[in-house]
Design a protein around this motif. Structure first.
Motif, PDB file in Angstrom:
ATOM      1  N   GLY A  16      94.497  35.554  53.696  1.00 51.46           N
ATOM      2  CA  GLY A  16      93.506  35.952  54.738  1.00 51.46           C
ATOM      3  C   GLY A  16      94.129  35.217  56.128  1.00 51.46           C
ATOM      4  N   ARG A  17      93.250  35.593  57.429  1.00 57.17           N
ATOM      5  CA  ARG A  17      93.864  35.005  58.558  1.00 57.17           C
ATOM      6  C   ARG A  17      93.128  33.824  58.731  1.00 57.17           C
ATOM      7  N   SER A  18      91.935  33.425  58.195  1.00 55.60           N
ATOM      8  CA  SER A  18      91.142  32.421  58.336  1.00 55.60           C
ATOM      9  C   SER A  18      90.177  31.909  57.078  1.00 55.60           C
ATOM     10  N   GLY A  19      89.512  30.962  57.073  1.00 53.33           N
ATOM     11  CA  GLY A  19      88.589  30.807  56.015  1.00 53.33           C
ATOM     12  C   GLY A  19      89.175  30.138  54.727  1.00 53.33           C
TER      13      GLY A  19
ATOM     14  N   VAL B  14      97.733  34.361  56.386  1.00 54.95           N
ATOM     15  CA  VAL B  14      98.594  35.249  56.907  1.00 54.95           C
ATOM     16  C   VAL B  14      98.016  36.040  57.931  1.00 54.95           C
ATOM     17  N   ASP B  15      99.021  36.702  59.049  1.00 53.96           N
ATOM     18  CA  ASP B  15      98.426  37.144  60.140  1.00 53.96           C
ATOM     19  C   ASP B  15      99.229  38.734  59.890  1.00 53.96           C
ATOM     20  N   ILE B  16      98.599  39.898  59.428  1.00 55.75           N
ATOM     21  CA  ILE B  16      99.373  40.840  59.154  1.00 55.75           C
ATOM     22  C   ILE B  16     100.175  41.806  60.118  1.00 55.75           C
ATOM     23  N   THR B  17      99.727  41.267  61.590  1.00 55.81           N
ATOM     24  CA  THR B  17     100.336  41.856  62.771  1.00 55.81           C
ATOM     25  C   THR B  17     101.640  41.128  63.119  1.00 55.81           C
TER      26      THR B  17
ATOM     27  N   GLU C 280      89.827  49.318  66.710  1.00 58.84           N
ATOM     28  CA  GLU C 280      88.893  49.418  68.180  1.00 58.84           C
ATOM     29  C   GLU C 280      88.099  50.472  67.877  1.00 58.84           C
ATOM     30  N   TYR C 281      86.804  50.535  68.448  1.00 62.97           N
ATOM     31  CA  TYR C 281      85.958  51.559  68.560  1.00 62.97           C
ATOM     32  C   TYR C 281      85.609  52.010  69.922  1.00 62.97           C
ATOM     33  N   ALA C 282      85.878  53.107  70.358  1.00 67.81           N
ATOM     34  CA  ALA C 282      85.565  53.765  71.829  1.00 67.81           C
ATOM     35  C   ALA C 282      85.627  55.167  71.688  1.00 67.81           C
TER      36      ALA C 282
ATOM     37  N   SER D  23      97.585  46.787  63.670  1.00 70.78           N
ATOM     38  CA  SER D  23      96.840  46.243  62.430  1.00 70.78           C
ATOM     39  C   SER D  23      96.966  47.085  61.375  1.00 70.78           C
ATOM     40  N   LYS D  24      95.886  48.048  61.639  1.00 63.99           N
ATOM     41  CA  LYS D  24      95.758  48.989  60.245  1.00 63.99           C
ATOM     42  C   LYS D  24      97.193  49.766  60.063  1.00 63.99           C
ATOM     43  N   MET D  25      97.634  50.310  61.022  1.00 64.90           N
ATOM     44  CA  MET D  25      98.970  51.172  60.704  1.00 64.90           C
ATOM     45  C   MET D  25     100.089  50.286  60.502  1.00 64.90           C
TER      46      MET D  25
ATOM     47  N   LEU E 111      97.028  50.040  49.505  1.00 62.14           N
ATOM     48  CA  LEU E 111      96.625  49.813  51.064  1.00 62.14           C
ATOM     49  C   LEU E 111      95.248  50.532  51.183  1.00 62.14           C
ATOM     50  N   ILE E 112      94.731  50.224  52.418  1.00 60.02           N
ATOM     51  CA  ILE E 112      93.233  50.699  52.538  1.00 60.02           C
ATOM     52  C   ILE E 112      93.540  51.740  53.748  1.00 60.02           C
ATOM     53  N   SER E 113      92.626  52.666  53.595  1.00 62.07           N
ATOM     54  CA  SER E 113      92.399  53.690  54.786  1.00 62.07           C
ATOM     55  C   SER E 113      90.996  53.768  55.075  1.00 62.07           C
ATOM     56  N   GLY E 114      90.392  54.886  54.978  1.00 63.13           N
ATOM     57  CA  GLY E 114      88.914  55.093  55.372  1.00 63.13           C
ATOM     58  C   GLY E 114      88.513  56.471  55.651  1.00 63.13           C
TER      59      GLY E 114
ATOM     60  N   ASN F 186      90.803  55.175  49.919  1.00 66.17           N
ATOM     61  CA  ASN F 186      90.304  55.971  51.129  1.00 66.17           C
ATOM     62  C   ASN F 186      88.718  56.152  50.943  1.00 66.17           C
ATOM     63  N   PRO F 187      87.866  54.902  51.176  1.00 64.35           N
ATOM     64  CA  PRO F 187      86.613  55.124  50.807  1.00 64.35           C
ATOM     65  C   PRO F 187      85.649  55.388  51.909  1.00 64.35           C
ATOM     66  N   THR F 188      84.493  55.661  51.335  1.00 63.03           N
ATOM     67  CA  THR F 188      83.333  55.985  52.658  1.00 63.03           C
ATOM     68  C   THR F 188      82.764  54.623  52.720  1.00 63.03           C
ATOM     69  N   VAL F 189      81.567  54.488  53.745  1.00 57.06           N
ATOM     70  CA  VAL F 189      81.200  53.148  53.950  1.00 57.06           C
ATOM     71  C   VAL F 189      80.650  52.342  52.710  1.00 57.06           C
ATOM     72  N   LEU F 190      80.746  51.281  52.545  1.00 53.91           N
ATOM     73  CA  LEU F 190      80.304  50.466  51.655  1.00 53.91           C
ATOM     74  C   LEU F 190      78.572  50.127  51.753  1.00 53.91           C
ATOM     75  N   THR F 191      77.951  50.210  50.669  1.00 48.40           N
ATOM     76  CA  THR F 191      76.569  49.767  50.735  1.00 48.40           C
ATOM     77  C   THR F 191      76.277  48.462  51.266  1.00 48.40           C
TER      78      THR F 191
ATOM     79  N   VAL G  53      76.040  47.171  59.232  1.00 41.45           N
ATOM     80  CA  VAL G  53      77.032  47.060  60.391  1.00 41.45           C
ATOM     81  C   VAL G  53      77.114  48.458  61.058  1.00 41.45           C
ATOM     82  N   TYR G  54      77.467  49.378  59.937  1.00 42.81           N
ATOM     83  CA  TYR G  54      78.160  50.791  60.476  1.00 42.81           C
ATOM     84  C   TYR G  54      76.999  51.951  60.110  1.00 42.81           C
ATOM     85  N   GLY G  55      75.755  51.583  59.575  1.00 42.70           N
ATOM     86  CA  GLY G  55      75.062  52.842  59.131  1.00 42.70           C
ATOM     87  C   GLY G  55      74.567  53.471  60.374  1.00 42.70           C
TER      88      GLY G  55
HETATM   89  N1  LIG Z   1      83.402  47.978  55.375  1.00 44.76           N
HETATM   90  C1  LIG Z   1      83.391  49.455  54.866  1.00 44.76           C
HETATM   91  O1  LIG Z   1      82.545  49.918  54.598  1.00 44.76           O
HETATM   92  C2  LIG Z   1      84.670  50.050  55.110  1.00 44.76           C
HETATM   93  C3  LIG Z   1      84.779  51.369  54.318  1.00 44.76           C
HETATM   94  C4  LIG Z   1      86.099  52.091  54.517  1.00 44.76           C
HETATM   95  C5  LIG Z   1      87.167  51.470  55.169  1.00 44.76           C
HETATM   96  N2  LIG Z   1      87.086  50.297  55.552  1.00 44.76           N
HETATM   97  C6  LIG Z   1      88.112  49.876  55.976  1.00 44.76           C
HETATM   98  O2  LIG Z   1      88.510  48.445  55.377  1.00 44.76           O
HETATM   99  C7  LIG Z   1      89.342  47.732  56.441  1.00 44.76           C
HETATM  100  C8  LIG Z   1      88.611  46.335  56.324  1.00 44.76           C
HETATM  101  O3  LIG Z   1      87.166  46.307  56.459  1.00 44.76           O
HETATM  102  P1  LIG Z   1      86.102  45.180  56.373  1.00 44.76           P
HETATM  103  O4  LIG Z   1      84.763  46.069  56.422  1.00 44.76           O
HETATM  104  O5  LIG Z   1      86.514  44.441  54.945  1.00 44.76           O
HETATM  105  O6  LIG Z   1      86.435  44.178  57.541  1.00 44.76           O
HETATM  106  P2  LIG Z   1      85.767  42.728  57.733  1.00 44.76           P
HETATM  107  O7  LIG Z   1      84.627  42.540  56.754  1.00 44.76           O
HETATM  108  O8  LIG Z   1      85.632  42.493  59.114  1.00 44.76           O
HETATM  109  O9  LIG Z   1      86.980  41.787  56.745  1.00 44.76           O
HETATM  110  C9  LIG Z   1      88.233  41.837  57.446  1.00 44.76           C
HETATM  111  C10 LIG Z   1      88.992  40.916  57.172  1.00 44.76           C
HETATM  112  O10 LIG Z   1      90.334  40.986  57.537  1.00 44.76           O
HETATM  113  C11 LIG Z   1      90.776  39.595  58.219  1.00 44.76           C
HETATM  114  N3  LIG Z   1      91.942  40.041  59.139  1.00 44.76           N
HETATM  115  C12 LIG Z   1      91.566  40.654  60.259  1.00 44.76           C
HETATM  116  N4  LIG Z   1      92.734  40.727  60.920  1.00 44.76           N
HETATM  117  C13 LIG Z   1      93.519  40.115  60.207  1.00 44.76           C
HETATM  118  C14 LIG Z   1      95.131  40.139  60.392  1.00 44.76           C
HETATM  119  N5  LIG Z   1      95.924  40.414  61.394  1.00 44.76           N
HETATM  120  N6  LIG Z   1      95.733  39.340  59.367  1.00 44.76           N
HETATM  121  C15 LIG Z   1      95.122  39.028  58.123  1.00 44.76           C
HETATM  122  N7  LIG Z   1      93.846  39.062  58.009  1.00 44.76           N
HETATM  123  C16 LIG Z   1      93.209  39.696  58.991  1.00 44.76           C
HETATM  124  C17 LIG Z   1      89.518  39.083  58.749  1.00 44.76           C
HETATM  125  O11 LIG Z   1      89.790  37.772  59.063  1.00 44.76           O
HETATM  126  P3  LIG Z   1      88.980  37.056  60.325  1.00 44.76           P
HETATM  127  O12 LIG Z   1      87.864  36.605  59.561  1.00 44.76           O
HETATM  128  O13 LIG Z   1      90.024  35.833  60.649  1.00 44.76           O
HETATM  129  O14 LIG Z   1      88.853  37.854  61.271  1.00 44.76           O
HETATM  130  C18 LIG Z   1      88.488  39.297  57.511  1.00 44.76           C
HETATM  131  O15 LIG Z   1      88.581  38.305  56.510  1.00 44.76           O
HETATM  132  C19 LIG Z   1      89.123  48.189  57.782  1.00 44.76           C
HETATM  133  O16 LIG Z   1      90.338  48.927  57.917  1.00 44.76           O
HETATM  134  C20 LIG Z   1      88.048  49.222  57.566  1.00 44.76           C
HETATM  135  O17 LIG Z   1      88.287  50.344  58.333  1.00 44.76           O
HETATM  136  C21 LIG Z   1      86.036  49.635  55.423  1.00 44.76           C
END
Ligand SMILES: NC(=O)c1ccc[n+]([C@@H]2O[C@H](COP(=O)([O-])OP(=O)(O)OC[C@H]3O[C@@H](n4cnc5c(N)ncnc54)[C@H](OP(=O)(O)O)[C@@H]3O)[C@@H](O)[C@H]2O)c1
Length: 201
Positions: A30-33, A39-42, A68-70, A86-88, A110-113, A154-159, A164-166
């Protein structure tokens, strides 16, 4: 038992994936922790360094994809590019570079959503990147060498993320991390390839 590289292990989706990988030796990144490798996937060089460092591995599970969201009207090119890089492209580069290092018969997951099939306001960049990754996986599966497989979850939102997203996901039903973890298990442990594994309520 396989050696699985789990990227984004400390995030919400990373924890969901981890719940499905208990049969395996998991190397966290991961990027931190508190992870085994940073690793930085970008960043292409950072991805290559990670693969060089970890040695033999059978599977890569990536759960990172920053978005990003807007509204479309307000989304700047910079915000689009942050999401795309990042995501792509981050995920595409994990596969493009990773194919050189992964074991014969290995797999990428991989992950989508869900937002590319069930759109909501503010999520156009996430939805677009998710759609690109679903298409990438279906297509690149025909080209990967050495019986390497690839799928996307390709999941829906996690419980666990509903707090955060509800608010922005009215009318959606969240699913538990453990159910999404099973989709990751199906991708890593099975023989499927080129599949989009939807997890919806
Ligand atoms: N959560 C959901 O319900 C849900 C549902 C469907 C799809 N998704 C998708 O799943 C993906 C992850 O979501 P999440 O909810 O797990 O997010 P999250 O809880 O914010 O976790 C993201 C993790 O990725 C790390 N990260 C961010 N940028 C990075 C980079 N460039 N290189 C390496 N690590 C990096 C973050 O590290 P830092 O702490 O250093 O930032 C963090 O540990 C997203 O694409 C989201 O759209 C999520």
């Amino acid at each position: 038992m396989q050696t699985v590289l789990l990227i984004g292990a400390l995030g919400r989706m990373g924890k969901a994936a981890m719940s499905g990988l208990s049969n395996h030796k998991v190397i966290t990144a991961g990027r931190s922790g508190d992870v085994d490798h940073k690793v930085d996937i970008t960043n292409e060089e950072s991805i290559r360094e990670l693969y060089k460092k970890i040695g033999h591995f059978n599977a890569v599970v990536n759960t990172v994809g920053f978005c990003e969201y807007a509204t479309f009207e307000e989304m700047t090119e910079e915000q689009w590019m942050t999401t795309v890089m990042s995501k792509m492209m981050g995920q595409i580069n994990l596969v493009r570079i990773g194919q050189e290092y992964i074991a014969d018969g290995g797999s990428f997951t991989l992950i989508s959503g869900i937002l590319n099939t069930k759109p909501i306001p503010y999520a156009i960049a996430d939805a677009t990147a998710s759609g690109a990754i679903d298409t990438f996986v279906k297509t690149v599966a025909f080209e990967l060498p050495r019986n390497i497989r690839i799928n996307v979850i390709n999941p829906t939102v996690l419980t666990e993320a509903w707090d955060v997203y509800g608010e922005m996901m009215s009318g959606f039903e969240p699913v538990p991390s453990t159910l999404v973890g099973k989709a990751f298990a199906r991708s890593v442990d099975g023989f499927i390839t080129g599949q989009v594994l939807f997890v919806d309520a």
